[in-house]
Design an enzyme around this catalytic site. Structure first.
Site, PDB file in Angstrom:
ATOM      1  N   THR A 387      57.928  36.445  19.360  1.00  0.00           N
ATOM      2  CA  THR A 387      56.980  37.494  19.748  1.00  0.00           C
ATOM      3  C   THR A 387      56.657  37.147  21.183  1.00  0.00           C
ATOM      4  O   THR A 387      57.218  36.189  21.713  1.00  0.00           O
ATOM      5  CB  THR A 387      55.724  37.431  18.846  1.00  0.00           C
ATOM      6  OG1 THR A 387      56.078  37.878  17.557  1.00  0.00           O
ATOM      7  CG2 THR A 387      54.576  38.284  19.322  1.00  0.00           C
ATOM      8  N   THR A 405      55.248  42.516  19.805  1.00  0.00           N
ATOM      9  CA  THR A 405      56.320  41.932  19.000  1.00  0.00           C
ATOM     10  C   THR A 405      57.282  42.960  18.450  1.00  0.00           C
ATOM     11  O   THR A 405      56.934  44.129  18.283  1.00  0.00           O
ATOM     12  CB  THR A 405      55.696  41.155  17.815  1.00  0.00           C
ATOM     13  OG1 THR A 405      56.719  40.419  17.149  1.00  0.00           O
ATOM     14  CG2 THR A 405      55.008  42.066  16.823  1.00  0.00           C
ATOM     15  N   ASN A 407      58.633  41.577  15.722  1.00  0.00           N
ATOM     16  CA  ASN A 407      58.537  40.690  14.565  1.00  0.00           C
ATOM     17  C   ASN A 407      59.567  39.575  14.697  1.00  0.00           C
ATOM     18  O   ASN A 407      59.340  38.621  15.414  1.00  0.00           O
ATOM     19  CB  ASN A 407      58.646  41.429  13.231  1.00  0.00           C
ATOM     20  CG  ASN A 407      58.233  40.506  12.086  1.00  0.00           C
ATOM     21  OD1 ASN A 407      57.491  39.551  12.315  1.00  0.00           O
ATOM     22  ND2 ASN A 407      58.710  40.758  10.880  1.00  0.00           N
ATOM     23  N   SER A 458      48.789  41.437  10.299  1.00  0.00           N
ATOM     24  CA  SER A 458      49.393  40.669  11.395  1.00  0.00           C
ATOM     25  C   SER A 458      48.628  39.365  11.605  1.00  0.00           C
ATOM     26  O   SER A 458      47.493  39.216  11.144  1.00  0.00           O
ATOM     27  CB  SER A 458      49.311  41.504  12.673  1.00  0.00           C
ATOM     28  OG  SER A 458      49.717  40.755  13.792  1.00  0.00           O
TER      29      SER A 458
END
Ligand code: DON
Length: 576
Positions: A387, A405, A407, A458
């Protein structure tokens, strides 16, 4: 490995990550005006160019964000999402008055497409698509980065959109020499083999089947065209028209479910940042759908009750209690947190005095608690991740902290043909199969189940610390679940242990996330510390490096800005 921290007020030797001792990059950069610290130097320069032209911290952050989408494809993105926290001191306040701040958090997290449902990935696995939540277009949530960046720019920027996007467009059109680090990512076996399954990804990053070499020129004409459309048409240049159609075509080609409607309807959300009082400072950070703010507040609450601040930094007992606080907070995270707009979250209860008292009373000061007694679930492996975070401050003291990000590294690995950018695999941040571990080994519950329009939970934690005199720190890092524990450790190193900024970033870190029931530990701690932790019942798992921290520290007297880019990564601080 020990290095004596030379800072004022720091009496204990701090164990630092070995890369900090070997790094040839400057330890820090100092200036009195604006500053950008980012994981990739060309992107930091793009932000600084905005400050040089009279732009503010938002202009610089947005220019950095778009440039990272070009120069740092492993995590910088148009096809992903993130969070931005902004803190602006009132420019009209008298110098003698306590500072008053305008604060906002922008949530530009991806959303699940309308056709997504709880059993989406369970059904896909039953059809033999085991990796559907991490690989290929079905893994992608509706991207939020473009909408989030443009929203910030329209609300608070000074400069014209075409000016702010110009550095990114130039870098995409003219190309740049591929950094060694990006080459290494592209060449990693787990990544290369999966990237090459997508024709547009293979064509861009694996010419002739081989990963682009370090120093080779990466020119991205399709990405440049997409950026130009955004510069010309704003969000419609991405969420409607040819770019949106290219995304949907890739969905149809490769089994995704995102539609033109999903794209058209995407909206970033302004949220109230979470505020935590800490020793005369206020920590301004991200609320749900990030777990970062809530967990950091809980962990600090537990540490306070245990008198942790009086223990020497990084002593075995200090690390033991830190790990126990992390473990307990992750158990709550995984049970109770998710998208706040899907169902009300018990944030107030989680941070209440009664709950923290009860959680604190339950600790064993001499032995590791078994995670099974707190949150009984199976353990599991984790894999490569990436990220990116950047920290910005302008000459007025306006601070912006952004974590963004795709991911996993390169997200879903699928470049959108004709549009030149990677799609995220953020859907894996949902509990894709509640009770089963995800990419980061996180075992999460029903509150974070997949559902249409929802935002996955998150750990990204862009954070800004202020006191009465102004912004003091702008901080953040990548690292999946280690983001919030890393932000917490740098924060306590700065504020509780009074370490200088360089040492706070270089210090070796630990991480516990309840499951798997292991204490993740960086190299750098003395063997005696490791043995003492094992003697308390912790199973240690060494991890090469945690995060890629980007910190700005402000001296309240002189207004000197010190920028520290983490030696674990390849970033840089740039100031004017
Ligand atoms: O939002 C999250 O918590 C994750 N998608 C972040 C992933 C990440 O930081 C990977 N990086 N190193």
């Amino acid at each position: 490995m020990l290095a004596l921290a030379a800072g004022i007020g720091c009496r204990t030797p701090i164990a630092v990550h070995p890369v900090a001792l070997e790094s040839t990059a400057p330890l820090s950069v100092q200036c009195y005006q604006g500053m950008v610290v980012a994981a990739e130097p060309m992107a930091a320069e793009a932000g600084l160019a905005m400050l040089d032209r009279g732009g503010n911290a938002i202009d610089a952050a947005v220019a950095t964000g778009f440039a990272l989408a070009v120069t740092y494809p492993v995590a910088g993105n148009l096809g992903g999402g993130g969070f931005l926290v902004s803190v602006r001191p009132d420019p009209n306040a008298l110098p003698t008055a306590d500072r008053v701040y305008d604060t906002v958090a922008i949530d530009f997290r991806e959303t699940a497409p309308a056709a997504a449902h709880r059993d989406l990935y369970r059904d896909a696995a039953a059809r033999g698509l085991e990796e559907a939540s991490t690989l290929g277009p079905l893994a992608a949530g509706v991207p939020g980065s473009v909408a989030g960046m443009l929203h910030a720019l329209e609300q608070w920027g000074n400069l014209d959109r075409t000016i702010v996007l110009a550095p990114a467009i130039r870098l995409a059109e003219e190309g740049f020499a591929l950094p060694e680090r990006t080459h290494e990512f592209l060449a990693a076996p787990g990544i290369a083999e999966r990237m090459k399954r997508f024709p547009a990804t293979a064509a861009l990053f694996y010419p002739g089947g081989e990963p682009l070499s370090a120093g080779a020129r990466l020119v991205q004409p399709e990405l440049a065209r997409t950026l130009r459309r955004i510069a010309d048409h704003g969000r419609d240049g991405f969420y409607r028209g040819p770019v949106a159609e290219a995304i949907v075509a890739e969905m149809e080609r490769a089994g995704g479910i995102m539609t033109l409607d999903d794209l058209r309807q995407y909206q970033p959300i302004e949220r109230d940042p979470l505020r935590i009082d800490l020793r005369g400072y206020q920590v301004i950070t991200m609320p749900p759908p990030s777990s970062g703010g809530v967990c950091i507040a809980q962990i600090l609450g537990l540490l306070e009750r245990w008198g942790w601040g009086a223990l020497p930094a990084q002593s075995p007992q200090s690390l033991h209690l830190l790990a126990e606080a992390m473990r307990r907070s992750f158990a709550d995270r995984n049970d109770y947190l998710g998208d706040p707009d899907h169902r009300p979250l018990p944030v107030e209860a989680l941070l209440s005095r009664a709950r923290l008292d009860a959680m604190a009373a339950d600790v064993d000061r001499t032995r590791a608690t078994s995670s099974a007694s707190l949150f009984p679930r199976p353990p599991l492996p984790t894999e490569s991740e990436e990220t990116t975070h950047y920290s910005v401050i302008d000459a007025e003291g306006w601070a912006v902290s952004v974590t963004t990000t795709l991911n996993g590294a390169f997200g879903s690995k699928a470049v959108v043909p004709g549009a030149g950018f990677l799609l995220n695999n953020e859907m894996d941040d949902f509990a894709t199969q509640p009770g089963e571990p995800n990419l980061y080994g996180l075992v999460q519950g029903e509150v974070n189940a997949v559902g249409p329009g929802r935002r996955p939970l998150s750990s990204m934690t862009p954070t800004i610390v202020v006191d009465r005199r102004g912004v003091r720190y702008v901080l953040g890092t990548p690292g999946g679940p280690t983001i919030l524990t890393n932000v917490l450790q740098v924060l306590t190193h700065l504020v509780v242990h009074r370490l200088p900024p360089v040492e706070a970033v270089h210090a070796a870190k630990i991480h516990h996330q309840c499951w798997p029931d292991v204490l993740v530990i960086e190299p750098g701690f003395p063997a005696s510390t490791r043995r003492a932790l094992e003697a308390r019942g912790h199973e240690l798992r060494e991890r090469d490096g945690i995060g890629d921290f980007q910190l700005i520290a402000v001296d309240p007297e002189t207004r000197l800005h010190t920028g520290v880019a983490d030696p674990r990564g390849g970033g840089a601080a740039r100031g004017n």
